[in-house]
Design an enzyme around this catalytic site. Sequence first.
Site, mmCIF file in Angstrom:
data_model
loop_
_atom_site.group_PDB
_atom_site.id
_atom_site.type_symbol
_atom_site.label_atom_id
_atom_site.label_comp_id
_atom_site.label_asym_id
_atom_site.label_seq_id
_atom_site.Cartn_x
_atom_site.Cartn_y
_atom_site.Cartn_z
ATOM 1 N N ASP A 51 -6.926 -1.132 -4.773
ATOM 2 C CA ASP A 51 -8.047 -0.823 -3.875
ATOM 3 C C ASP A 51 -8.935 0.256 -4.486
ATOM 4 O O ASP A 51 -10.167 0.190 -4.396
ATOM 5 C CB ASP A 51 -7.542 -0.343 -2.511
ATOM 6 C CG ASP A 51 -6.711 -1.382 -1.787
ATOM 7 O OD1 ASP A 51 -6.914 -2.587 -2.003
ATOM 8 O OD2 ASP A 51 -5.831 -0.969 -0.994
ATOM 9 N N ASP B 57 0.851 -1.189 0.000
ATOM 10 C CA ASP B 57 0.000 0.000 0.000
ATOM 11 C C ASP B 57 0.884 1.235 0.000
ATOM 12 O O ASP B 57 2.028 1.197 0.464
ATOM 13 C CB ASP B 57 -0.911 0.021 1.228
ATOM 14 C CG ASP B 57 -2.075 -0.953 1.110
ATOM 15 O OD1 ASP B 57 -2.442 -1.328 -0.013
ATOM 16 O OD2 ASP B 57 -2.636 -1.330 2.160
#
Length: 168
Positions: A135, A117
């Site tokens: 995402d 991330d």
Amino acid sequence: MIRKLLMGNLTTVLIAVMLDQLIKAIVVATMPLGSAIPLLPFLALLHARNTGIAFSMFSEFGDVGLSVLAGAVLLIVLFLWVKTPAERKLTHFGLAIIVGGAIGNLIDRVRLGYVVDYVYFHTPAFDFAVFNLADAFITVGAIIILLDEFVVAGLGNRKSADVGRRSD
């Protein structure tokens, strides 16, 4: 028409996966884990590892459990995709970017045991989760599908009803 739709969908999935994996590779190669690059007062690039799914939920499931869960969700989305009528192009696009995002994160999970991330939204009073392009694809794809289902299709149904009433 079906072949063209299928090729467009597959191209969208491939582009989503490649973009996701490329950006993650750049982050891993250029940023030490935990380092941040402020971009705006509320936005930074932050190299992080997510051992769960969204917002680090279910991290106790472990790599195999989360991979199986992600695979099952992917199969359900693929089933819905096959059942979606060809004329629902917006829904097909939404499903394509969802599948691309899911595959991008599944590649990380299987290959690394976690998901990379790097997008971090924050304010002095609010600390949002760190996430990635995959995402974002999944979230935006879901929003597109909802808009297509409830707004675009709803407008089409109202127009059909209006035409039906006028011809009476």
